[in-house]
Design a protein around this motif. Structure first.
Motif, mmCIF file in Angstrom:
data_model
loop_
_atom_site.group_PDB
_atom_site.id
_atom_site.type_symbol
_atom_site.label_atom_id
_atom_site.label_comp_id
_atom_site.label_asym_id
_atom_site.label_seq_id
_atom_site.Cartn_x
_atom_site.Cartn_y
_atom_site.Cartn_z
ATOM 1 N N GLY A 111 0.998 -1.255 0.005
ATOM 2 C CA GLY A 111 0.102 0.030 0.004
ATOM 3 C C GLY A 111 0.860 1.273 -0.067
ATOM 4 O O GLY A 111 1.945 1.010 0.145
ATOM 5 N N GLY A 112 0.204 2.345 -0.284
ATOM 6 C CA GLY A 112 1.169 3.691 -0.313
ATOM 7 C C GLY A 112 1.746 3.999 0.987
ATOM 8 O O GLY A 112 2.825 4.348 0.940
ATOM 9 N N VAL A 113 1.211 3.901 1.893
ATOM 10 C CA VAL A 113 1.779 4.380 3.447
ATOM 11 C C VAL A 113 3.089 3.298 3.579
ATOM 12 O O VAL A 113 3.979 3.876 4.025
ATOM 13 N N ARG A 114 2.561 1.982 3.330
ATOM 14 C CA ARG A 114 3.687 1.203 3.671
ATOM 15 C C ARG A 114 4.955 0.990 2.631
ATOM 16 O O ARG A 114 5.926 1.182 3.131
ATOM 17 N N LEU A 115 4.624 1.434 1.514
ATOM 18 C CA LEU A 115 5.858 1.706 0.562
ATOM 19 C C LEU A 115 6.476 2.977 0.652
ATOM 20 O O LEU A 115 7.453 2.808 0.764
ATOM 21 N N PHE A 116 5.728 3.937 1.178
ATOM 22 C CA PHE A 116 6.648 5.215 1.617
ATOM 23 C C PHE A 116 7.469 4.969 2.740
ATOM 24 O O PHE A 116 8.391 5.233 2.766
ATOM 25 N N ALA A 117 6.702 4.161 3.696
ATOM 26 C CA ALA A 117 7.701 4.066 4.821
ATOM 27 C C ALA A 117 8.873 3.038 4.783
ATOM 28 O O ALA A 117 9.859 3.248 5.137
ATOM 29 N N HIS A 118 8.687 2.332 3.748
ATOM 30 C CA HIS A 118 9.813 1.181 2.973
ATOM 31 C C HIS A 118 10.983 2.053 2.417
ATOM 32 O O HIS A 118 12.001 1.806 2.910
ATOM 33 N N GLN A 119 10.353 3.045 1.795
ATOM 34 C CA GLN A 119 11.582 3.787 0.933
ATOM 35 C C GLN A 119 12.197 4.944 2.228
ATOM 36 O O GLN A 119 13.358 5.086 1.943
ATOM 37 N N LEU A 120 11.429 5.459 3.051
ATOM 38 C CA LEU A 120 11.967 6.259 3.822
ATOM 39 C C LEU A 120 12.798 5.747 4.874
ATOM 40 O O LEU A 120 14.081 6.268 5.276
ATOM 41 N N ARG A 121 12.602 4.433 5.209
ATOM 42 C CA ARG A 121 13.401 3.603 5.993
ATOM 43 C C ARG A 121 14.827 3.375 5.282
ATOM 44 O O ARG A 121 15.922 3.545 6.020
ATOM 45 N N ALA A 122 14.993 3.085 4.341
ATOM 46 C CA ALA A 122 16.284 2.873 3.365
ATOM 47 C C ALA A 122 16.838 4.298 3.149
ATOM 48 O O ALA A 122 18.084 4.375 3.357
ATOM 49 N N ASP A 123 16.172 5.213 2.974
ATOM 50 C CA ASP A 123 16.837 6.578 2.737
ATOM 51 C C ASP A 123 17.542 6.952 4.242
ATOM 52 O O ASP A 123 18.294 7.575 4.262
ATOM 53 N N LEU A 124 16.859 6.932 5.336
ATOM 54 C CA LEU A 124 17.308 7.206 6.728
ATOM 55 C C LEU A 124 18.610 6.294 7.023
ATOM 56 O O LEU A 124 19.533 7.004 7.386
ATOM 57 N N LEU A 125 18.450 5.059 6.688
ATOM 58 C CA LEU A 125 19.498 4.134 6.860
ATOM 59 C C LEU A 125 20.667 4.632 6.120
ATOM 60 O O LEU A 125 22.002 4.797 6.517
ATOM 61 N N ARG A 126 20.451 5.009 4.674
ATOM 62 C CA ARG A 126 21.477 5.558 3.846
ATOM 63 C C ARG A 126 21.987 6.956 4.522
ATOM 64 O O ARG A 126 23.526 7.169 4.449
ATOM 65 N N PHE A 127 21.283 7.748 5.022
ATOM 66 C CA PHE A 127 21.905 9.185 5.482
ATOM 67 C C PHE A 127 22.764 8.657 6.690
ATOM 68 O O PHE A 127 23.780 9.292 6.919
ATOM 69 N N TRP A 128 22.149 7.743 7.541
ATOM 70 C CA TRP A 128 23.193 7.401 8.729
ATOM 71 C C TRP A 128 24.544 6.656 8.381
ATOM 72 O O TRP A 128 25.393 6.955 8.933
ATOM 73 N N ARG A 129 24.604 5.949 7.415
ATOM 74 C CA ARG A 129 25.753 5.282 6.963
ATOM 75 C C ARG A 129 26.571 6.028 6.082
ATOM 76 O O ARG A 129 27.696 5.614 6.046
ATOM 77 N N ASN A 130 26.262 7.197 5.767
ATOM 78 C CA ASN A 130 27.002 8.124 4.630
ATOM 79 C C ASN A 130 28.014 9.040 5.668
ATOM 80 O O ASN A 130 27.306 9.792 6.460
ATOM 81 N N PRO A 131 29.210 8.722 5.602
ATOM 82 C CA PRO A 131 30.114 9.218 6.646
ATOM 83 C C PRO A 131 30.120 11.087 6.362
ATOM 84 O O PRO A 131 29.951 11.825 7.416
ATOM 85 N N GLN A 132 29.962 11.341 4.773
ATOM 86 C CA GLN A 132 29.814 12.869 4.742
ATOM 87 C C GLN A 132 28.551 13.370 5.548
ATOM 88 O O GLN A 132 28.798 14.505 6.192
ATOM 89 N N SER A 133 27.533 12.925 5.537
ATOM 90 C CA SER A 133 26.205 13.430 6.186
ATOM 91 C C SER A 133 26.479 13.321 7.775
ATOM 92 O O SER A 133 26.053 13.998 8.524
#
Lengths: 366, 256
Positions: B2-24
């Motif tokens: 569903g739309g909400v779950r898909l958004f949460a799925h994408q957001l989770r990955a983007d947050l993980l990528r932010f946290w794992r990126n040393p520059q950020s």
């Protein structure tokens, strides 16, 4: 998906959709007044591997990007999975898998996380672990993308294209930059996709790749399709003459050859070449002649035009700047070089492999 | 999905990528904290804000929070979008069924989430290390943080179209914001900035966000909501979003 819906066309689907996955008539596209795709026709049938070949700047990437829904067209009729790719929805996107010419993966995620992320985009994804296994990255599944080699990244790219379980997969130069063993592994993956019933639209610079994988081949040059057919019959390859070549034994001249051979024999690079319609008959006469001179033909070769020969011949004729030159090398292979602006250099190595690379300024355009 | 779950799925990955990126991690999370510590160590005493005399640390907590919010939203989102676009990742995502609006809004929400976390960190640091009192209108402060972060994320989408290589993203964003920090009451209190520079600063949204964040620290009663300033910040965000909707690019610049 039920068996019936897998086998039968969708209710609004035409009969054509059952057979033809890609249907193109009179496709045109211009950039700044220059026409790069000049009214081409293409048909890709369900379940086949279709190789789309052509030099840089021939309109290949433009055509593929129109089929993928990335570019608009100026004219012509285009249908991909029974839809016009110029106006597609999420449901269509879910049926098409893409491996683009170049794509860098997010370095922060692991292989498993990235494949899982893409799996979430699709309504009926494949099993993630099995897809990682299929592309041979099982032992790398917990590695960060940043730690993968170039070949491994490309395989991950293929995994992302497959994770949605698409009907049609576009592979744009999927093995460029691979070492030979990585390419053969990639070929196995692509061959296994065909067994899964996928339709594959493959663009490549490697003729041996098309030869190994393709059911049918189309060659585009200067915006026009110059040949279509199976790799075996393309450009009349199956009807082409055999090339018999050897060095003259010491003390023998071309004029001493049997009459029917000396008429057609040509001396090039110190070797005699005979284009023979009936190679067995010519070889029989040649053998008698050599033994009669008390010698053998130690470096005799009998060659047929390779797919690459046909490709170079067809694309050289249509080269807009006439910059492609092709000539036979002493080994019976073929070397072709294009002037620095043309970008394509290809040569056959002694082992029969083909290497092709782009010149720094000849990047794929259009 | 569903739309909400898909958004949460994408957001989770983007947050993980932010946290794992040393520059950020270093530039977005660590740098504002370092700035607060340095400014509090260099400048002592009291300053005058809106006619009131307050401890200088009470000025620097909201001022550096302004910088933290803009780093989390504008700088971070611009770098993420340009890097993803130039690597071909945005183009590839566009070829999947993931809606384009999810790709964009997930990035913006990452900016807002990180901005809220950074504001809480800086507020806690100010309270523990410098005795800066927590504003009574925590609601007013939170509204200012969220409106600021969302608006600056939208500005990032418009700004990203002007940056053509991934390498240029960080310098270009810093070139845009650093001079404005000096004249907008972020690095030095407004009362010490010459009039004509202040007038220039009022055109841009950083000045207004800094004022809106400062208000809850100087006004100890009521909602302490700087409605006019926040409206100007939001207007910048909406205008930028409309511009981005027309000019946003998905394909790498090099291959267009």
């Amino acid at each position: 998906m039920s068996l019936a819906s897998a086998v039968l066309p969708a209710s609004r689907g035409s009969h054509r959709d059952l057979v033809e996955v890609v249907h193109v008539r009179g496709l045109r596209k211009s950039y700044g007044g220059r026409e790069v795709v000049c009214g081409i026709d293409l048909d890709v049938r369900r379940g086949e591997v279709y190789a789309f070949l052509g030099p840089n700047g021939a309109g290949k990437t433009t055509t593929v990007e129109i089929l993928e829904g990335y570019r608009s067209r100026d004219g012509g009729e285009v249908s991909v999975l029974d839809r016009d790719p110029a106006s597609v929805d999420r449901a269509w996107r879910a049926r098409v898998g893409l491996v683009l010419q170049s794509c860098t993966m997010p370095p922060e995620l692991t292989v498993r996380e990235l494949v899982g992320l893409y799996a979430g985009y699709y309504p009926h994804p494949r099993e993630a672990a099995e897809t990682i296994e299929l592309v041979g990255l099982a032992d790398k599944r917990d590695s960060r993308v940043a730690q993968l080699s170039g070949g491994q990244l490309r395989r991950l790219d293929v995994a992302l294209a497959l994770i949605g379980d698409p009907e049609l997969v576009f592979l744009d130069e999927p093995t460029t930059g691979f070492d030979p063993s990585a390419r053969h592994h990639a070929w196995e993956v692509i061959a296994s996709l065909r067994e899964l019933g996928k339709t594959i639209f493959l663009t490549t610079h490697y003729m041996d790749e098309a030869q190994a994988l393709a059911d049918r081949v189309a060659i585009i040059a200067a915006g026009e399709i110059v040949a279509t057919g199976t790799p075996e019959t393309l450009g009349g390859r199956d009807r082409a003459l055999s090339d018999i070549s050897f060095s003259l034994p010491a003390g023998a001249g071309v004029a001493t050859l049997p009459a029917e051979l000396s008429e057609v024999a040509q001396l090039r690079d110190g070797r005699v070449h005979i284009q023979a319609r009936e190679p067995a008959r010519a070889l029989y006469a040649l053998g008698g002649w050599a033994l009669g001179h008390g010698d053998d033909l130690h470096d005799l070769t009998v060659g047929r035009p390779t797919l690459e020969d046909i490709y170079l011949e067809l694309t050289a004729e249509r080269s807009p700047d006439g910059g492609l030159t092709a000539e036979r090398s002493p080994g019976g292979g073929l070397t072709a070089e294009r002037s620095p602006d043309g970008g394509l250099t290809a040569e056959r190595s002694p082992g029969g492999g083909l290497t092709a690379e782009r010149s720094p300024d000849g990047g794929e355009r259009g | 999905m569903g739309g909400v779950r898909l958004f949460a799925h994408q957001l989770r990955a983007d947050l993980l990528r932010f946290w794992r990126n040393p520059q950020s991690r270093y530039f977005t999370v660590l740098l504002p904290i370092v700035f607060l510590v340095i400014f509090a160590a260099i400048f002592k005493g009291r300053t005058i804000v809106d006619g009131k005399t307050i401890p200088i640390t009470t000025f620097y907590v909201p001022a550096i929070t302004t910088l933290g919010i803009i780093s989390a939203s504008f700088v971070n989102v611009t770098i993420a979008v340009v890097t993803q676009r130039e690597s071909g990742e945005l183009k590839r995502l566009r070829g999947t069924p993931l809606p384009a609006s999810f790709v964009i809004s997930s990035r913006a929400v990452v900016g807002v989430v990180v901005a809220v976390v950074m504001s809480a960190l800086l507020l806690t640091l100010g309270w523990l290390a410098y005795g800066v009192s927590i504003p009574s209108s925590i609601v007013g402060l939170t509204i200012a943080v969220v409106v600021g972060a969302a608006s600056f994320a939208c500005i990032a989408f418009a700004f990203s179209t002007r940056v053509h290589t991934a390498d240029a993203a960080a310098p270009a964003t810093n070139l845009a914001v650093l001079p404005l920090y000096f004249i907008s009451g972020v690095f030095v209190p407004e009362s010490q900035i010459p009039r004509f520079l202040r007038d220039i600063a009022t055109v841009f949204p950083i000045h207004h966000l800094a004022k809106a964040l400062l208000l809850p620290f100087t006004r100890t009663h009521g909602a302490a909501l700087a409605g006019g300033d926040l409206l100007i910040v939001a207007a910048w965000g909406i205008a930028a979003l409309l511009l981005a909707a027309r000019t946003f690019q998905w394909s790498p610049h090099a291959a267009s």
